[in-house]
Design a protein around this motif. Structure first.
Motif, mmCIF file in Angstrom:
data_model
loop_
_atom_site.group_PDB
_atom_site.id
_atom_site.type_symbol
_atom_site.label_atom_id
_atom_site.label_comp_id
_atom_site.label_asym_id
_atom_site.label_seq_id
_atom_site.Cartn_x
_atom_site.Cartn_y
_atom_site.Cartn_z
ATOM 1 N N PRO A 130 36.416 -1.935 34.327
ATOM 2 C CA PRO A 130 36.748 -0.540 34.680
ATOM 3 C C PRO A 130 37.755 0.083 33.702
ATOM 4 O O PRO A 130 37.647 1.258 33.374
ATOM 5 N N GLY A 131 38.716 -0.713 33.275
ATOM 6 C CA GLY A 131 39.697 -0.198 32.322
ATOM 7 C C GLY A 131 39.059 0.158 30.996
ATOM 8 O O GLY A 131 39.417 1.169 30.374
ATOM 9 N N GLU A 132 38.108 -0.650 30.556
ATOM 10 C CA GLU A 132 37.393 -0.356 29.321
ATOM 11 C C GLU A 132 36.515 0.880 29.478
ATOM 12 O O GLU A 132 36.327 1.647 28.518
ATOM 13 N N HIS A 133 35.989 1.073 30.676
ATOM 14 C CA HIS A 133 35.207 2.286 30.949
ATOM 15 C C HIS A 133 36.094 3.516 30.849
ATOM 16 O O HIS A 133 35.700 4.538 30.272
ATOM 17 N N ARG A 134 37.286 3.431 31.397
ATOM 18 C CA ARG A 134 38.227 4.556 31.316
ATOM 19 C C ARG A 134 38.629 4.817 29.860
ATOM 20 O O ARG A 134 38.788 5.966 29.440
ATOM 21 N N GLU A 135 38.788 3.743 29.107
ATOM 22 C CA GLU A 135 39.175 3.891 27.704
ATOM 23 C C GLU A 135 38.078 4.611 26.908
ATOM 24 O O GLU A 135 38.367 5.513 26.103
ATOM 25 N N LEU A 136 36.823 4.229 27.148
ATOM 26 C CA LEU A 136 35.714 4.866 26.455
ATOM 27 C C LEU A 136 35.567 6.322 26.906
ATOM 28 O O LEU A 136 35.284 7.210 26.087
ATOM 29 N N LEU A 147 35.483 15.857 31.400
ATOM 30 C CA LEU A 147 35.735 14.551 32.011
ATOM 31 C C LEU A 147 34.516 13.992 32.727
ATOM 32 O O LEU A 147 34.177 12.815 32.574
ATOM 33 N N ALA A 148 33.825 14.838 33.503
ATOM 34 C CA ALA A 148 32.678 14.357 34.279
ATOM 35 C C ALA A 148 31.566 13.860 33.358
ATOM 36 O O ALA A 148 30.980 12.796 33.576
ATOM 37 N N LEU A 149 31.276 14.634 32.310
ATOM 38 C CA LEU A 149 30.222 14.236 31.374
ATOM 39 C C LEU A 149 30.640 13.004 30.574
ATOM 40 O O LEU A 149 29.829 12.124 30.305
ATOM 41 N N ALA A 150 31.925 12.938 30.202
ATOM 42 C CA ALA A 150 32.423 11.786 29.454
ATOM 43 C C ALA A 150 32.265 10.505 30.278
ATOM 44 O O ALA A 150 31.879 9.458 29.743
ATOM 45 N N LYS A 151 32.577 10.585 31.575
ATOM 46 C CA LYS A 151 32.409 9.417 32.454
ATOM 47 C C LYS A 151 30.948 8.993 32.507
ATOM 48 O O LYS A 151 30.625 7.805 32.474
ATOM 49 N N GLN A 152 30.051 9.981 32.612
ATOM 50 C CA GLN A 152 28.630 9.682 32.704
ATOM 51 C C GLN A 152 28.105 9.046 31.412
ATOM 52 O O GLN A 152 27.349 8.068 31.457
ATOM 53 N N VAL A 153 28.526 9.594 30.270
ATOM 54 C CA VAL A 153 28.096 9.051 28.982
ATOM 55 C C VAL A 153 28.608 7.626 28.809
ATOM 56 O O VAL A 153 27.873 6.724 28.383
ATOM 57 N N ALA A 154 29.887 7.398 29.125
ATOM 58 C CA ALA A 154 30.471 6.065 29.006
ATOM 59 C C ALA A 154 29.742 5.068 29.902
ATOM 60 O O ALA A 154 29.476 3.926 29.495
ATOM 61 N N GLU A 155 29.406 5.497 31.116
ATOM 62 C CA GLU A 155 28.720 4.614 32.052
ATOM 63 C C GLU A 155 27.334 4.244 31.539
ATOM 64 O O GLU A 155 26.931 3.069 31.582
ATOM 65 N N GLU A 178 35.098 2.815 19.586
ATOM 66 C CA GLU A 178 36.517 2.468 19.654
ATOM 67 C C GLU A 178 36.992 1.793 18.363
ATOM 68 O O GLU A 178 38.055 2.132 17.829
ATOM 69 N N LEU A 179 36.186 0.854 17.856
ATOM 70 C CA LEU A 179 36.590 0.079 16.680
ATOM 71 C C LEU A 179 36.056 0.658 15.371
ATOM 72 O O LEU A 179 36.537 0.296 14.299
ATOM 73 N N GLY A 180 35.054 1.516 15.460
ATOM 74 C CA GLY A 180 34.486 2.088 14.240
ATOM 75 C C GLY A 180 33.577 1.136 13.483
ATOM 76 O O GLY A 180 33.373 1.277 12.280
ATOM 77 N N ILE A 181 33.017 0.139 14.170
ATOM 78 C CA ILE A 181 32.113 -0.829 13.548
ATOM 79 C C ILE A 181 30.685 -0.456 13.910
ATOM 80 O O ILE A 181 30.335 -0.374 15.090
ATOM 81 N N SER A 182 29.850 -0.229 12.906
ATOM 82 C CA SER A 182 28.456 0.112 13.141
ATOM 83 C C SER A 182 27.573 -0.673 12.183
ATOM 84 O O SER A 182 28.053 -1.413 11.326
#
Length: 229
Positions: A91-97, A108-116, A131-135
């Motif tokens: 959950p904490g990582e979800h909040r971070e993303l 906020l609502a859309l960001a939560k949905q995208v992260a989920e 978060e890390l910039g690794i692709s």
């Protein structure tokens, strides 16, 4: 599925290829000019160039492999740490993303949905990318970088070496310098064009610094040649 191709996708091999070829041309030409300016024999000039080609290619391969391997190790460590954080506090990582997407402009609502959605598909991949910039584009590839650098250095080094082989010692300095500047200008233009960057600044940049390097090498060769003789 439609997938656009961008110049940035070539950055991995392009960087190693341009660096290797540029270093091969400049290093070998500077080495040849330094020895030629010291009034060395034609045989000595050629032997020096061949030794410089082999040593330079091996050095480029080893240096690039070690450098990119260090980057790869850092990426692996970061991904392992992120994976542990996902197991320990999902959950904490979800909040971070979510916070990352909010800072990028989503509400906020859309960001939560995208992260989920992204985390349900590939949680580690989402955090690695956002978060890390690794692709996939930026991922370190040590063997590819080492091989590309070594081969491109050798190809670049052959150019001034061939010129030195074909001309006499009397014309070596002039022929090597001119052919090197022409080949570097072409290389700079090709690299800029391939990477989608302006061509003229790339040509000016590579020829200016290469001229400086060759000039210094020639000056040192003349100085020590006069001292020895």
């Amino acid at each position: 599925m439609h997938r656009e191709k961008h110049s940035i996708e070539k950055i991995g091999w392009l960087r190693a290829a341009v660096l290797g070829a540029n270093d091969g041309i400049v290093s070998t030409a500077s080495l040849l000019l330094g020895v030629a300016s010291a009034n060395a024999t034609h045989q000595t000039i050629l032997l020096t160039g061949i030794a410089g080609l082999v040593a330079g290619a091996m050095s480029m391969a080893a240096g690039e492999y070690v450098s990119v391997s260090s980057q790869a190790d850092t990426e692996k460590a970061a991904l392992a740490e992120e994976q542990a954080e996902l197991h320990a506090d999902y959950p904490g990582e979800h909040r971070e993303l979510t916070s990352i997407y909010v800072h990028r402009g989503l509400d906020l609502a859309l960001a939560k949905q995208v992260a989920e959605k992204l985390m349900s598909h590939d949680a580690l991949g989402a955090h690695a990318r956002d978060e890390l910039g690794i692709s996939e584009i930026t991922t370190a590839r040590p063997l590819q970088a080492a091989w590309t650098s070594a081969m491109s250095f050798a190809v670049g080094a052959i150019l001034p070496l061939l010129v030195a082989f074909m001309v006499s010692s009397d014309w070596a300095i002039t022929a090597i310098a001119l052919s090197t500047l022409i080949s570097l200008a072409i290389l700079g233009g090709i690299a800029a064009k391939t990477g989608g960057a302006p061509v003229l600044p790339g040509i000016i940049r590579i020829t200016f610094w290469s001229t400086l390097a060759m000039g210094v090498s020639s000056g040192v060769g003349m100085l020590f040649g006069s001292l020895v003789n």
